[in-house]
Design an enzyme around this catalytic site. Structure first.
Site: not given
Ligand code: FAD
Ligand code: SIN
Length: 529
Positions: A113, A241, A349, A384
């Site tokens: 990427e 993004h 993003h 990032r």
């Molecule tokens: P999340 O997975 O967002 O989980 C947050 C949780 O907190 C959820 O369950 C939510 O319901 C809960 N929550 C929030 N507020 C509250 C509240 N007030 N009370 C109770 N629960 C709450 N990163 C990569 O490294 N590689 C990738 O390929 C990639 N692709 C991506 C594609 C997309 C479309 C998106 C949106 C992001 C992508 N990212 C990628 C970024 C990555 O997915 C996220 O940064 C990562 O998954 C965040 O994980 P997390 O556990 O911190 O939060």
């Molecule tokens: C993507 O698949 O382009 C998202 C990857 C990322 O947010 O790290």
């Protein structure tokens, strides 16, 4: 009143990996505000960046790429930790059952990427996050020490403030005793006490009009910590993004993974001309801040509503095998990616800033940890590197776990916590006031605090935000709490932090591009106390 050794807010990769580990040592409660799998994690496409092929790749190269993308603001020690501990954490997820794609020789098929000098992204087709989320939830469901409560919305963390003690931004030793939560099914507020609390609440994409994030991403954890007078850092660095599918009316936006550019996809304007080489020698595979800014510039210069991603020259069979969901999604709106160019636009993003944490995931509030997207560890700096966030979440949930199990048995539950005070509050007169204000906020942020900023734009945003902040606080004071109102309040909080941090940063760096500061200055991190 419920009591647990470990309380986890959020059921994405950060919360679930931590839960599986601390559950070996004590009672665990996970609360999550929507269904169990709704999270940014579920939608991750490209994959997890980790050094896997030690012949071609090395820690040194991954570290250098991360530092380069971060535009001089990464914490080098943290970068080394994440890169070097990352592969072990990926192996754990594989051991729990996550399947990453392999090639014909039976070795992991590593994607590439933007900003990466090597192929190092482990993936499960184009829905890596879904694979990881389902694997973790399966493990969670088998664990006797873990309770998972869906549709439980965390409103505020409980500190000395709730015992009647004055807590200010100068107060030392602020402590977390648990959280007040709203059960959104029964509409009752409850108190959950904990020895250790982990915030794993993810990002805040919905502070902007166009975002790739699912609707849960409203910055709740960051706003809760800010209200509790904890430290927040680097909020000016909101990553857009470069390639969300341009499909007017679709909200949130569907992502077209950067891995497609790693696979050979090329960015073009609507006259089918390439443009990225004018901005960076890495062309379509430059780091995200550069690509998103270049697209924004081309769109503004040409008066176009989007640019395009050209995949027509790529091998159809291989493309469909690697990106089946994107292929189907495009077909569903009449785009055959083997015949048509894909319309794309930048969309909010990923939040690089967040709750300031140390190398063990500890926030500035005692007994409160944070990891995943809501935290700011120092890994990402001003921008990032793609696919580093799933990795960061796994590395820091592990580090937070190692620290928490050392201390939790010495902590007592706080005995005098009052129940949630709803005195003097009534049902909302008009729900539409909340909806309209949310749209107003998103318009302010998208118009004035987007990819390109200026001092005048930031000033305007600040003044307009002040008004909706006051109106919303007044509404909050007299209204029975609802998730809609809490999210609005949190989003306004996050918007304020982004604007203030951007105003404080008197330079253009990484994701904070300000036309009044064309030259880079040497300024440190922005911590809002
Ligand atoms: P999340 O997975 O967002 O989980 C947050 C949780 O907190 C959820 O369950 C939510 O319901 C809960 N929550 C929030 N507020 C509250 C509240 N007030 N009370 C109770 N629960 C709450 N990163 C990569 O490294 N590689 C990738 O390929 C990639 N692709 C991506 C594609 C997309 C479309 C998106 C949106 C992001 C992508 N990212 C990628 C970024 C990555 O997915 C996220 O940064 C990562 O998954 C965040 O994980 P997390 O556990 O911190 O939060
Ligand atoms: C993507 O698949 O382009 C998202 C990857 C990322 O947010 O790290």
């Amino acid at each position: 009143m419920k009591k647990f050794d470990f309380l986890i807010i959020g059921s994405g990769i950060a919360g679930l990996t931590y839960a599986l580990k601390v559950a070996q040592h004590g009672s665990v409660c996970i609360i999550t505000k929507a269904s169990e799998d709704e999270s940014n994690t579920k939608y991750a496409q490209g994959g997890v960046a980790a050094v896997w092929d030690f012949e071609e790749d090395s820690y040194r190269k991954h570290i250098a790429d991360t530092l380069d993308a971060g535009a001089g603001l990464c914490d080098k020690k943290i970068v080394e930790i994440v890169v070097k501990e990352g592969p072990q954490r990926v192996q754990e997820v594989i051991d729990w059952g996550a399947r990453f794609d392999m090639n014909a020789e039976g070795v992991y098929d590593l994607g590439r990427e933007g900003g990466h000098s090597e192929h190092r992204v482990l993936h499960h087709k184009d829905n890596t996050g879904f694979e990881i989320e389902q694997t973790l939830l399966q493990q969670i469901s088998k664990h006797p020490n873990i309770e998972l409560h869906t549709h439980y919305f965390a409103i505020d963390i409980i500190t000395q403030h709730h015992l009647g003690v004055e807590v200010t931004r100068r107060t030392k030793n602020i402590e977390c005793y648990g959280v007040y939560v709203l059960n959104t099914r029964t509409k009752k507020t409850e108190t959950i006490l904990s020895k250790i609390t982990l915030l794993a609440t993810g990002g805040a994409g919905h502070v902007y009009r166009n975002t790739t994030n699912p609707i849960i991403a409203t910055g709740d954890g960051i706003a809760m910590v800010y209200r509790a007078k904890g430290k927040i850092e680097n909020m000016e660095f909101y990553q857009f993004h470069p390639t969300a599918l341009y499909n007017p009316g679709e909200y949130p936006s569907f992502l077209i993974t950067e891995a497609i550019r790693g696979f050979g996809g090329i960015l073009k304007t609507n006259d089918e001309k390439e443009f990225m080489h004018k901005y960076d020698k890495r062309a379509s595979l430059a780091p995200r801040d550069i690509v998103a800014r270049a697209i924004d510039n081309e769109m503004k210069k040409r008066g176009d509503e989007c640019v395009f991603l050209d995949c027509r020259h790529l091998d159809k069979k291989k493309f469909i095998a690697h990106f089946p969901n994107i292929y189907e999604k495009c077909l569903s709106i009449g785009i055959d990616v083997m015949k048509d160019i894909i319309p794309v636009v930048p969309a909010a993003h990923y939040l690089c800033g967040g709750i300031k944490t140390d190398d063990r995931g500890r926030s500035s509030i005692k007994n409160l940890y944070a990891c995943g997207e809501c935290a700011c560890t120092g890994l990402h700096g001003a921008n990032r590197l793609a696919s580093n966030s799933l990795l960061e979440a796994m590395v820091f949930s592990h580090r937070a776990y190692l620290d928490a199990i050392k201390v939790f048995s010495k902590i007592d539950f706080q005995k005098k916590i009052p129940a949630w005070n709803a005195e003097g509050t009534f049902n909302p007169e008009e729900m539409v006031l909340i909806t309209f204000t949310r749209i107003e906020l998103q318009n302010i942020m998208s118009s004035y605090v987007g990819i390109v900023r200026s001092n005048l734009r930031l000033k305007r945003a600040f003044e307009r935000l002040e008004l909706i902040y006051r109106e919303t606080e007044e509404l909050y004071e007299r209204t029975i709490v609802s998730p809609e109102l809490c999210e609005l309040r949190n989003l306004i909080n996050v918007g304020y932090l982004i604007i203030r941090s951007s105003m404080m940063r008197k330079e253009s760096r990484g994701l904070n591009f300000n036309t009044d500061y064309p030259k880079k200055l040497k300024v440190g991190k922005n911590t809002i106390l």
